[in-house]
Design a protein around this motif. Structure first.
Motif, short mmCIF file in Angstrom:
data_model
loop_
_atom_site.label_atom_id
_atom_site.label_comp_id
_atom_site.label_asym_id
_atom_site.label_seq_id
_atom_site.Cartn_x
_atom_site.Cartn_y
_atom_site.Cartn_z
N UNK A 15 40.08 58.56 55.99
CA UNK A 15 39.69 59.73 56.79
C UNK A 15 39.95 61.01 56.01
N UNK A 16 41.14 61.12 55.40
CA UNK A 16 41.44 62.31 54.62
C UNK A 16 40.48 62.49 53.45
N UNK A 17 40.19 61.38 52.75
CA UNK A 17 39.27 61.47 51.63
C UNK A 17 37.87 61.86 52.05
N UNK A 18 37.42 61.27 53.16
CA UNK A 18 36.06 61.57 53.62
C UNK A 18 35.94 63.02 54.09
N UNK A 19 36.94 63.50 54.83
CA UNK A 19 36.91 64.89 55.30
C UNK A 19 36.91 65.84 54.11
N UNK B 86 40.60 57.18 47.88
CA UNK B 86 41.16 56.75 49.15
C UNK B 86 40.86 55.28 49.43
N UNK B 87 39.67 54.82 49.08
CA UNK B 87 39.32 53.41 49.25
C UNK B 87 40.29 52.53 48.46
N UNK C 124 31.75 50.86 47.08
CA UNK C 124 32.11 49.47 46.83
C UNK C 124 31.03 48.69 46.10
N UNK C 125 29.86 49.28 45.96
CA UNK C 125 28.82 48.66 45.12
C UNK C 125 29.04 48.95 43.64
N UNK C 126 30.00 49.81 43.33
CA UNK C 126 30.34 50.06 41.93
C UNK C 126 31.22 48.92 41.43
N UNK C 127 30.78 48.14 40.44
CA UNK C 127 31.54 46.95 40.03
C UNK C 127 32.96 47.27 39.58
N UNK D 144 17.08 54.72 53.23
CA UNK D 144 18.11 55.66 53.67
C UNK D 144 19.42 55.37 52.95
N UNK D 145 20.18 56.42 52.61
CA UNK D 145 21.44 56.19 51.88
C UNK D 145 22.44 55.41 52.72
N UNK D 146 23.21 54.57 52.05
CA UNK D 146 24.26 53.81 52.72
C UNK D 146 25.46 54.70 52.99
N UNK D 147 26.35 54.31 53.93
CA UNK D 147 27.59 55.06 54.13
C UNK D 147 28.38 55.15 52.82
N UNK D 148 29.19 56.23 52.66
CA UNK D 148 29.86 56.45 51.37
C UNK D 148 30.74 55.30 50.92
N UNK D 149 31.50 54.67 51.83
CA UNK D 149 32.39 53.59 51.41
C UNK D 149 31.60 52.42 50.88
#
Length: 428
Positions: free
Chosen positions: A82-86, A372-373, A238-241, A229-234
């Motif tokens: 939440x903190x990272x996304x905000x 944050x992830x 997570x698609x980054x290997x 449409x773009x996927x949610x940020x998380x």
């Protein structure tokens, strides 16, 4: 002296310190290190006395303490997201981090009103909420202030200053308890005052990072033939290997990472240390961490941050094995030195190094969310690990619990090595 002789605009900006090991570090990194130093003095004053306060003073069982230690480690880990996304959405990294620091300062005062184990647990949960909010935005401010090749150095300097606070906090608690017998309230009062000073430093001397360019939508990378449409940020991250591999590695190893509070309790019980000297155990760990943070960060920049991260867990395994080995009658001092040295090197090789490994893998516009992830994956795993360790201690005793944790950590290191976890950082 640095703050009194330097213009605030230079401190908060990217002006590098001119001499010594800080010569290539921007002012933002240095001042955030000072904020962390002051805040850690406050936090470690409480942390140093907490195990004995809860288990000896308030009668908490090992299982309950394991749950509380897990809460301290990771129950509020989702708030890191939440903190990272905000922070990424608003581009207000300083404001989000400052809110977290302020909440933790309020919780230090609330400890004065908590008189039962579970009221203390509630206050600590709120305190961890503050830490969850501030950690990723603070680390993003550091990461965005330096180029990719100097991430390990920057985080090493920050962690060294942070650990100076971790060194001073237990010493302050020791001094207070030495003067005031059972003076836990005095410890909490001084801790609150110091925490407020950290918030003031952040408000006055840290400026917001320059706004990074917005992150490209994932569709533009993965679907060249048809717009999506773009996927949610998380999910995007997570698609980054590289990041996905780092998350899995940190979570697997975190599951069998024994909390330092448990290691200190084992040392205290094994050597029958006086309660007054218990706060000095974190001092030894912090001293080693302080001396090693910058050299280990620079080493990680040269030889690979993931390799250094795995090496840190090997050192933690060594500390566990030392505690399991028979100790000669005159070998108590050697046991203390060995365990605290390995624990301090473990933190030097893992804390800032993991963030430095992840930073270059992440787009600037999602840097805070990505960190944050990773922090959330590690914190949730450590939360589960603390619960398992506390349960094993309650059921089979401290020796069996430590043996199981050591075996799990050894197996995890083998799994990571076999499946190529050390290659997670090729991109950086």
């Amino acid at each position: 002296m640095y703050l009194s002789t330097t213009r605030a605009s230079d401190i908060a900006g990217d002006t590098p310190a001119p001499k010594g090991p800080l010569r290539a570090v921007p002012g933002t990194v240095f001042v955030l290190g000072l904020v962390s130093l002051v805040t850690d003095v406050s936090a470690e004053m409480v942390t140093a006395v907490l195990p004995l306060y809860l288990m000896a003073g308030l009668g908490m069982s090992p299982l309950a303490f394991g749950a509380l230690d897990g809460l301290h480690q990771g129950a509020t880990a989702v708030l890191r997201l939440a903190g990272g996304r905000i922070a990424d959405r608003t581009r207000r990294h300083k404001l989000v981090a400052g809110t977290g620091y302020a909440l933790s300062a309020v919780c230090k005062a609330a400890l004065l009103l908590a008189a039962t184990p579970w009221s203390v647990a509630a206050v600590l949960a709120a305190d961890r909420t503050g830490k969850g909010l501030r950690t990723a935005p603070r680390d993003a401010l550091i990461s965005l202030s330096v180029p990719p090749g100097e991430q390990g150095r920057a985080f090493g300097v920050h962690r060294a200053l942070d650990t100076a606070g971790a060194l001073l906090g237990p010493l302050a608690a020791f001094g207070i308890l030495w003067v005031a017998v059972d003076g836990y309230e005095a410890v909490f009062t001084v801790s609150c005052c110091v925490a407020v000073l950290g918030v003031v430093l952040l408000a006055l001397f840290v400026r917001e990072a320059p706004a990074p360019p917005p992150a490209p939508p994932l569709a533009s990378v993965s679907a060249p033939t048809r717009a999506r449409p773009p996927l949610p940020p998380v999910r995007t991250l997570l698609r980054l290997p590289g990041l996905r591999r780092l998350c899995l590695t940190a979570a697997l190893l975190g599951l069998f990472t024994v909390g330092d509070a448990f290691l200190y309790l084992l040392l205290q019980r094994r050597l029958d240390l006086s309660a007054a000297f218990f706060p000095l155990l974190p001092v030894g760990t912090a001293a080693v961490f302080l001396l090693a943070a910058l050299p280990v960060g620079r080493l990680a920049d040269r030889v690979g941050r993931s390799r250094v991260f795995l090496g840190g867990h090997v050192l933690l395994l060594g500390a566990c094995l030392l505690l399991l080995a028979p100790v000669p009658a005159a070998g108590g001092a050697l046991l203390v030195v060995g365990v605290l040295a390995m624990l301090g090197l473990f933190y030097a090789a893992t804390d800032g190094v993991l963030m430095a490994a992840a930073g270059p893998l992440l787009p600037a516009g999602l840097r805070t969310t990505g960190l944050a992830v990773l922090q959330t994956a590690q914190a949730l795993a450590r939360f589960a690990g603390s619960l398992m360790f506390g349960s094993a201690w309650t059921l089979w005793g401290p020796g069996a619990a430590l043996g199981l944790a050591a075996a799990g950590l050894l197996l995890s290191l083998a799994v990571v090595a076999v499946f190529g976890g050390a290659r997670a950082e090729r991109a950086s």
